[in-house]
Design an enzyme around this catalytic site. Structure first.
Site, PDB file in Angstrom:
ATOM      1  N   ASN A  98     -14.938  23.432 -20.812  1.00  0.00           N
ATOM      2  CA  ASN A  98     -14.235  24.476 -21.429  1.00  0.00           C
ATOM      3  C   ASN A  98     -14.824  25.809 -20.842  1.00  0.00           C
ATOM      4  O   ASN A  98     -14.063  26.858 -20.439  1.00  0.00           O
ATOM      5  CB  ASN A  98     -14.686  24.407 -22.756  1.00  0.00           C
ATOM      6  CG  ASN A  98     -13.422  23.659 -23.562  1.00  0.00           C
ATOM      7  OD1 ASN A  98     -12.510  23.024 -22.935  1.00  0.00           O
ATOM      8  ND2 ASN A  98     -13.568  23.643 -24.884  1.00  0.00           N
ATOM      9  N   SER A 101      -4.025  23.697 -28.965  1.00  0.00           N
ATOM     10  CA  SER A 101      -4.479  23.917 -27.622  1.00  0.00           C
ATOM     11  C   SER A 101      -3.474  24.935 -26.949  1.00  0.00           C
ATOM     12  O   SER A 101      -2.427  25.255 -27.343  1.00  0.00           O
ATOM     13  CB  SER A 101      -4.325  22.703 -26.876  1.00  0.00           C
ATOM     14  OG  SER A 101      -4.598  22.965 -25.209  1.00  0.00           O
ATOM     15  N   ARG A 155      -6.442  19.480 -21.224  1.00  0.00           N
ATOM     16  CA  ARG A 155      -5.174  18.839 -21.035  1.00  0.00           C
ATOM     17  C   ARG A 155      -4.542  18.472 -22.583  1.00  0.00           C
ATOM     18  O   ARG A 155      -3.387  18.926 -22.887  1.00  0.00           O
ATOM     19  CB  ARG A 155      -4.939  17.621 -20.372  1.00  0.00           C
ATOM     20  CG  ARG A 155      -4.714  17.998 -19.048  1.00  0.00           C
ATOM     21  CD  ARG A 155      -3.827  18.703 -18.323  1.00  0.00           C
ATOM     22  NE  ARG A 155      -2.757  17.904 -18.291  1.00  0.00           N
ATOM     23  CZ  ARG A 155      -1.357  18.099 -18.638  1.00  0.00           C
ATOM     24  NH1 ARG A 155      -0.964  19.217 -18.324  1.00  0.00           N
ATOM     25  NH2 ARG A 155      -0.270  17.216 -18.547  1.00  0.00           N
ATOM     26  N   TYR A 179      -8.018  18.030 -27.557  1.00  0.00           N
ATOM     27  CA  TYR A 179      -9.149  17.382 -28.230  1.00  0.00           C
ATOM     28  C   TYR A 179     -10.400  18.140 -27.781  1.00  0.00           C
ATOM     29  O   TYR A 179     -10.904  18.884 -28.455  1.00  0.00           O
ATOM     30  CB  TYR A 179      -9.244  16.130 -27.966  1.00  0.00           C
ATOM     31  CG  TYR A 179      -8.421  14.916 -28.431  1.00  0.00           C
ATOM     32  CD1 TYR A 179      -8.293  14.887 -29.768  1.00  0.00           C
ATOM     33  CD2 TYR A 179      -7.129  14.621 -27.898  1.00  0.00           C
ATOM     34  CE1 TYR A 179      -7.327  14.051 -30.526  1.00  0.00           C
ATOM     35  CE2 TYR A 179      -6.184  13.809 -28.276  1.00  0.00           C
ATOM     36  CZ  TYR A 179      -6.170  13.566 -29.810  1.00  0.00           C
ATOM     37  OH  TYR A 179      -5.210  12.727 -30.376  1.00  0.00           O
ATOM     38  N   ASP A 223     -11.581 -19.764  45.064  1.00  0.00           N
ATOM     39  CA  ASP A 223     -11.381 -19.257  46.433  1.00  0.00           C
ATOM     40  C   ASP A 223     -12.218 -18.185  47.055  1.00  0.00           C
ATOM     41  O   ASP A 223     -12.647 -17.509  46.237  1.00  0.00           O
ATOM     42  CB  ASP A 223      -9.860 -18.718  46.228  1.00  0.00           C
ATOM     43  CG  ASP A 223      -8.855 -19.658  45.818  1.00  0.00           C
ATOM     44  OD1 ASP A 223      -9.187 -21.021  46.098  1.00  0.00           O
ATOM     45  OD2 ASP A 223      -7.760 -19.285  45.442  1.00  0.00           O
ATOM     46  N   TYR A 274      22.941  -6.150  46.994  1.00  0.00           N
ATOM     47  CA  TYR A 274      24.243  -5.585  47.267  1.00  0.00           C
ATOM     48  C   TYR A 274      23.729  -4.261  48.126  1.00  0.00           C
ATOM     49  O   TYR A 274      24.597  -3.552  48.504  1.00  0.00           O
ATOM     50  CB  TYR A 274      24.735  -5.074  45.873  1.00  0.00           C
ATOM     51  CG  TYR A 274      25.177  -6.145  44.874  1.00  0.00           C
ATOM     52  CD1 TYR A 274      25.822  -7.128  45.557  1.00  0.00           C
ATOM     53  CD2 TYR A 274      24.678  -6.126  43.510  1.00  0.00           C
ATOM     54  CE1 TYR A 274      26.042  -8.109  44.649  1.00  0.00           C
ATOM     55  CE2 TYR A 274      25.119  -7.198  42.644  1.00  0.00           C
ATOM     56  CZ  TYR A 274      25.871  -8.054  43.343  1.00  0.00           C
ATOM     57  OH  TYR A 274      26.207  -9.188  42.565  1.00  0.00           O
TER      58      TYR A 274
END
Length: 1406
Positions: free
Chosen positions: A69, A126, A140, A143, A524, A780
């Site tokens: 608060n 509130s 919010r 309380y 090789d 071609y």
């Protein structure tokens, strides 16, 4: 028993206050003591400590509500500056006071009570119930402080407001059940404030007093408020806290982490601290974040609107996920098996944020549940912040953990010492493997299944008790940066571990715990084989420490690269294990014998008897690798670590060509193997990818050109047939498709490709639309040599080059030496191992000018990148950087026309960009109103915009918005120099100088060679004259005399032997050598010509003998009978005089004169090339015949033998030089010296008033690709000052007379002295077999010379004249032109071309 309750007794209605007291866990959490992990503030150490505490969550919550608060008031009144917190555990008293705007002291209009009493003494009241209002406060649900009042024995509210002159004090007792009337007094002076004091009802929390645990958590919460609320001074029990911001607050936690680290490591407190790095960033007014590396697991400390979200929530996931994702993207490039959780577990993040109307899981507000989209703000982690994170030890910790996990996973696949393995059918297991004698066994790893069969054949010699074999499929995995998953899935690695009995990361001191005590590599003898050896060494050193320290553990089996079979005077076979040794023997010893050689490219070349021979002589063929020493580990890391890319680049650059591994060493140091053998593999990749500075070619290109020269490809050849011919003639080992692409690339002529293309693109070789990707199939399309090719690569240089030996063949030269540096004219690009290159192309005329400057000892001019046919603008922005611009102009109010693109930006790329602007996408809004394409041979896009988009485009810039800008750099010009070493060039002048020095040296070599050749030819003619004269005078009798006697007489008379190169050898030679030569000559006489050809064709190896060095008397004894005539005698005298004259003329010329003459010829040819190029590019009908053939046969048939051939379509012959001039050649104007990107494009009507580029920008130093020399080669025709009748034309006429008059195989009775005078004959028709290609020769030749049997057989030469020095030097700025006439044989399409194309005769005739 008690009586059962009635229904009315069971169901009760209680007040909300009673509900809160009876069910407190719904509102404030548990009211029982719980054990929790909590951060507490430790006053003694002044840091936060992660500690296990026993607290009552409900008690902590009512304290927290009052703190929040107070913090919320900062949001309501930004002028608030102070919060005072007092905690008195002795009196069970807590007080929180904050300044700033207080609570209104007035009576609520509806409830008829004072507002402070309404807020603190009545539930469900509130100021936060308006959800349309976005707030970033902690309260919010209404309380908050009332819960503190309810769970207190005494609760007092005090608020004062000097503005209205009142002070309000009210007290509640007995869990808010007793409310005392407020005391309102006058308050005129002093600050506004609100104070809440309460005594928690400890009995409801099962406590008697405030203990140390709850006090530590409460004190930490006060520090939380101090760190999370900006610009507020917080006092605890009258003392100010030292924290000034969120970053200072985070430091309290990091001190604790360092203390914990010391405890874990057993370090004392006096040990110097190493506090983890804090990465703090204030992203916005609503977001502050900080990062540190965690030692154990993921940790977070976060605040939402000053509320401590101790269990995190969506805001923590939002930040953490961003960091994890971006760090993962970076780490995966280094180590692919990193999992996101491994990153997150090493993170400690701190978050302080403001969220609009936050939602939590419960009234305790420990976890945020608000969705990210409802936060009301964003917090995007920047790349700079991620880069800072990467500089911490986060990556190291992650890799350590990942490696530990990977090692644990890899150990699951460990092998063991067991006597039988049944998982690998191809394993030829040693009988003693896995037994107590296993350490004596050797596992032979072969390169493939074919080599396995040879190794198995060798087991017949050494036995199967102590030798086993297993084939590798392809190359080993580079395990140095491979993931555990990759290693686990690699069949070869898992097989070796099982077969050998290896255990991952075990430190080996001996091999007695293994199934095999030795590992032998049988590959090789080529670069790939060396790479496999290196990968195995890398695998062992990385995965099994200690094994390479054991002497004799790793072995290699070597086989010969070349075998020489001596046939005379003794029979003997000599094996060579490297080419330098073979070349040395060939130079010093080979002349003593008649011999032939055979190259062994792989193990498959060896036969089973040869393998048995090798295994019978293991001392020669087995080479042990020396145990690790010195810097061996660093060298292995250098060769195989991705982190060592820059070091590897320098390693490759320092290699000295010709450095090879000493085959006589019994033990090979690993450092020698890496620096002298393995390095060749990486170099081979670079050789394939990076050009030579001398000819600008990569090997594939060089092989193609060599084949075309060798076969005199002046009539077109199908690409599908040319590729296999190149492969055959040059022993190409990388697939014909790669050659097809190389041929197509060398013949492409669209803008952006070769400035000079040496192969003609007869067919669809690709277009500018896709950068050549739209080329037709190889079956071609056709190609042939461009005429300019032999003006760039002069045939007189051919004998000077060093030619590569491949598969018993002499193939292409190591490099060509063109007249001009093609690496600059055509440019080059490539990516190799450690190195890449990008050399832009330049204007041939600029290059020629600078060569002539060098020849005259003058300073070179600047050169700028240039692309044939490109009409854009080239801007120089730095010394080595340019910017290319296309062309765009405004042709209407809202209409734009694009007529050129940046070079090598293909039409399809721009089209995709324009279509995206036209149609839009999910992320891009449409901004083009309409778009048309009107391309022909040039670029043309018509774009229409709206008024709004036109204005926007002007602001953005036309070139920028339409992507008509492309950079070009000269900062990565890399090529192989003349020594075969990689070199990075900082300037184009460096490239030109390197080329110049070698080219000038080789012009001197050419002169020396031609001088020597002329001298040899003159001496040869002198001896032929002498020989004939002696026979005519009967002073020498050759008939009815033993050959040995005749040769002896010739030696005594001073006649030299002459070898195939035309070099004379005077004096006697050893009898043994003479016997070999004589025997070889007798064998040649016994064989028919047909049998000889068949033998040469079928035999893999060519028989060599001493005659190659000493020569023979074939030039005398091989003369035809008619050569003994008087006319022939006189002709030889004349020829001798001509040779001497030519020699005199040659000696008058310097090397620079020869080069200048070649440059003159090049410029003339280049003029013709430009005309031809323009003609071909502007031709409406491309030259291709693939379509017709496809229709006659099947889909894949190139030729239908059953079909009737139709005559090919003919193009009208070009007989006059004016035919090319009919094509309008517009000179390209110089671009103004301004940046086109800044130019304001105006419609044509206002063009006159538009300021010039120069006036508008004031920019200089801009070069134009479209600029031409002051005297262009198309604007005028200049006759040559010296007629070509004395040069090539005259020589060609005489050569044609000779070639048509004499046939080497003609019977004597068909040749008379009258044949020496013949008429000039025309060139043979295209379908006729071309005469054999002849080596370069300097002078004009007569008919008699070519009639010699000796020269017919040995000197297949094309005669090249020495051009006379011009009376005045031609330069690149003055060009010469001569009429072009194309005969039937040179027509673009010949009458008989179908027959020629389908025949491989010209490529099979040797």
């Amino acid at each position: 028993m008690s009586e059962p309750k009635t229904a009315s007794e069971r169901y009760q209605k209680i007040s909300q206050l009673e509900h809160i007291l009876k069910r407190p866990d719904t509102y404030i959490g548990s009211v029982e003591i719980q054990e929790q992990e909590q951060w507490i503030y430790d006053e003694e150490t002044d840091c936060m400590i992660d500690k296990t505490v026993n607290i009552v969550p409900g008690l902590f919550k009512i304290f927290d509500e009052i703190l929040v608060n107070a913090a919320d008031n900062k949001v309501r009144d930004p002028s608030m500056k102070r919060i005072d917190v007092t905690i008195n555990p002795e009196e069970n008293f807590i007080e929180v006071r904050n300044d700033g705007k207080g609570i209104p002291i007035e009576i609520h209009e509806k409830e008829k009570i004072y507002i402070p009493e309404l807020i603190f003494g009545h539930l469900l009241t509130s100021s936060n119930y308006d959800d349309d209002e976005k707030k970033v406060t902690g309260g919010r649900n209404g309380y908050g402080a009332k819960l503190c009042n309810i769970f207190s024995t005494e609760f007092t509210l005090e608020t004062a407001d000097p503005k209205n002159g009142r002070k309000y004090v009210q007290t509640w007792e007995n869990n808010m059940n007793v409310c005392h009337p407020p005391k309102i007094t006058s308050y005129k002076k002093g600050p506004s404030y609100t104070k809440v004091a309460f005594k928690p009802d400890l009995s409801r929390f099962g406590m008697e007093s405030l203990d140390s645990d709850i006090l530590g958590v409460m004190r930490r919460r006060v520090y939380d408020i101090n760190g999370s609320v900006r610009d507020v001074n917080v006092y605890l029990n009258g003392k100010p806290l030292k924290i000034r911001n969120f970053k200072n607050y985070v430091e309290l936690y990091l001190k604790s982490l360092e203390k914990m680290r010391k405890m874990d490591n057993g370090e004392s407190d006096t040990t110097p601290s190493n506090i983890p790095t804090i990465l703090y960033e204030r992203v916005s007014d609503r977001w502050e974040i900080a990062f540190a590396v965690s030692d154990i697991s993921f940790k977070q400390v976060s605040f939402v609107n000053s509320i401590a979200t101790t269990t995190g929530g969506t805001h923590v996931n939002y930040i953490a996920d961003q960091i994890v994702r971006k760090v993962s993207d970076i780490l995966k490039k280094k180590k692919k098996n990193i999992k996101p959780y491994q990153i997150k577990n090493n993170m400690f993040i701190f978050i302080n944020c403001l969220i609009e109307n936050p939602a939590f899981t419960s009234q305790t507000k420990e976890q945020l549940t608000t969705r990210v989209k409802d936060f009301g703000s964003r917090c995007d982690i920047s790349s700079d912040y991620i880069n800072k994170i990467m500089k911490t030890d986060l990556a190291t910790k992650i890799f350590e953990i990942a490696d530990e996990n990977a090692n644990n996973a890899l150990k699951k696949s460990d092998g063991s010492r067991k006597s039988r393995i049944t998982d690998y059918p191809k394993l030829e297991d040693a009988n003693k493997a896995g037994t107590k004698d296993g350490y004596k066994c050797t596992l032979i790893l072969t390169e493939g299944d074919s080599a396995l069969s040879l190794a198995v054949a060798g087991l017949a010699v050494v036995g199967r008790d102590y030798y086993g074999c297993y084939p590798l499929r392809g190359k080993m995995l580079n395990v140095r940066e491979a993931t555990a998953d990759q290693i686990l899935k690699n069949a070869e690695i898992q097989a070796i571990k099982k077969i050998m009995g290896l255990q991952h990361r075990k430190k080996y001191e001996d091999t007695k715990s293994l199934r095999y005590g030795h590992l032998m590599i049988m590959t090789d003898q080529d670069h790939d084989g060396s790479h496999i050896k290196g990968l195995i060494i890398n695998f062992i050193e990385t995965s099994f420490p200690g094994l390479l320290d054991i002497p004799g553990f790793l072995i290699e089996f070597i086989t010969p690269i070349v075998k020489v079979t001596i046939t005379k005077p003794i029979k003997k076979v000599i094996s060579f294990f490297n080419l330098p040794d073979y070349e040395k023997w060939r130079e010093e010893e080979s002349h003593k014998y008649s011999w032939k050689q055979k190259y062994y490219k792989g193990l498959g070349t060896s036969t089973s008897p040869e393998i048995i021979e090798y295994f019978s002589n293991l001392d020669t063929h087995l080479k042990k690798f020396h145990a690790l020493q010195g810097d061996d580990k660093d060298l292995i890391d250098l060769a195989f670590s991705k982190k060592k890319a820059d070091d590897r680049k320098e390693w490759l650059r320092q290699y000295e060509p010709g450095t090879v591994l000493d085959p006589t060493l019994n033990e090979i140091p690993i450092s020698d193997f890496i620096n002298k053998e393995l390095i060749l593999f990486s170099l081979a990749d670079n050789v394939r990818s990076i050009p030579s500075v001398l000819d600008g070619f990569k090997p594939g290109q060089r092989k193609v050109l060599y084949t075309c020269f060798k076969k005199n490809l002046t009539t077109e050849k199908k690409v599908a047939n040319l590729a296999p011919a190149v492969s055959d003639y040059t022993a190409y080992h990388h697939g014909e498709q790669a050659l097809v692409q190389t041929i197509i690339g060398m013949a492409q002529n669209f803008v952006g490709t070769n400035n000079i293309y040496f192969l003609k693109p007869n067919g669809a070789f690709g277009t500018r639309a896709t950068g050549g990707k739209d080329a037709a199939a190889a079956r071609y399309i056709y190609t042939e040599l461009n005429k300019i090719a032999r003006k760039v690569f002069h045939p007189a240089d051919d004998p000077l080059f060093r030619y590569v030996q491949e598969d018993e063949k002499t193939v292409e030269p190591e490099w060509y030496l063109p007249v001009v540096p093609m690496v600059l004219i055509n440019g080059a690009e490539g990516i190799g191992t450690g190195w890449s290159t990008s050399i832009p192309p330049f204007n041939p005329l600029d290059v020629v000018n600078n060569i002539r400057h060098l020849l005259n000892d003058e300073e070179m001019d600047d050169m700028h990148p240039w692309f044939r046919g490109w009409t854009g603008t080239m801007e120089k922005i730095e010394s080595q950087r340019y910017r290319m611009y296309g062309r765009i102009e405004q042709v209407g109010p809202n209409t734009l026309e694009i007529t050129e693109l940046p070079a090598r930006t293909w039409t399809s790329t721009i089209k995709e960009h324009l279509l995206l602007g036209l149609g839009g996408s999910e992320k891009v809004k449409p901004w083009i109103k309409d778009m048309e394409e009107q391309h022909a041979e040039t670029i043309k896009f018509i774009i229409k915009l709206t008024d709004e988009e036109m204005t926007k485009t002007r602001k953005l810039g036309f070139y920028e918005r339409f992507k008509l800008i492309s950079p070009i750099s000269l900062q990565n010009m890399v090529a192989f120099d003349y020594r075969g070493k990689i070199k990075k060039y900082d300037h184009v002048h460096e490239i030109l100088k390197d080329f110049y020095e070698v080219r000038l040296e080789y012009y001197q070599k050419r002169k020396d060679y031609m001088t020597g050749r002329l001298q040899w030819e003159a001496e040869k003619l002198s001896f032929q004259v002498k020989f004939i004269k002696m026979i005519i005078d009967k002073s020498l009798i050759v008939t009815n005399k033993p050959k040995k006697q005749l040769i002896s007489e010739l030696e005594e008379l001073g006649f030299p032997r002459i070898n195939k190169e035309g070099k004379p050898h005077f004096g006697k030679i050893d009898e043994e050598v003479e016997a070999i030569i004589s025997e070889d000559e007798d064998e040649d006489l016994e064989e028919s010509e047909e049998a000889t050809r068949k033998k040469d064709k079928d035999d893999e190896s060519t028989v060599n003998g001493p005659e190659e060095l000493f020569g023979t008397y074939e030039y005398l004894l091989g003369l035809k009978i008619w050569s003994l005539t008087k006319e022939r005698y006189e002709k030889l005298l004349k020829q001798k005089q001509e040779k001497e004259t030519e020699l005199e003329n040659l000696l008058k010329l310097s090397a620079k004169d020869l080069w200048n003459n070649d440059l003159d010829d090049f410029l003339t040819a280049y003029e013709d090339f430009q005309k031809m190029d323009l003609f071909l590019r502007n031709s409406a009908v491309p030259k291709t015949k693939g379509g017709k053939r496809k229709r006659k046969g099947g889909d894949d048939d190139d030729y239908d033998p059953s079909g009737k051939k139709k005559p090919a379509r003919r193009i009208k012959k070009i007989k006059k030089e004016d035919d090319f001039d009919r094509i309008l050649i517009k000179p390209q104007a110089k671009i103004k010296a301004k940046r086109p990107v800044k130019v304001k494009v105006e419609p044509p009507s206002s063009a006159a008033s538009t300021p010039s580029v120069k006036e508008e920008l004031g920019v200089s130093d801009v070069t134009s690709n479209a600029s031409t020399p002051s005297t262009t080669i198309f604007d005028q025709k200049v006759k040559q000052e010296n007629s070509d009748e004395s040069g090539i034309s005259a020589f060609s006429s005489k050569f044609n007379k000779i070639a048509s008059a004499f046939d080497e195989d003609a019977p004597l009775d068909q040749i008379t002295s009258e044949d020496t005078s013949v008429k000039e004959s025309s060139a043979p028709a295209a379908k006729k077999k071309a005469p054999p290609k002849r080596k370069a020769k300097v002078v004009e030749s007569s008919e008699d010379e070519l009639s010699d049997a000796n020269l017919s057989e040995q000197d297949d030469e094309e005669v090249v004249p020495v051009r006379r020095q011009r009376s005045s030097r031609q330069t690149a700025k003055k060009s010469y032109a001569e009429p072009i006439e194309i005969s039937d044989e040179e027509d673009f399409i010949d009458d008989d071309e179908d027959e020629e194309v389908d025949s491989d005769e010209s490529f099979n005739d040797e």
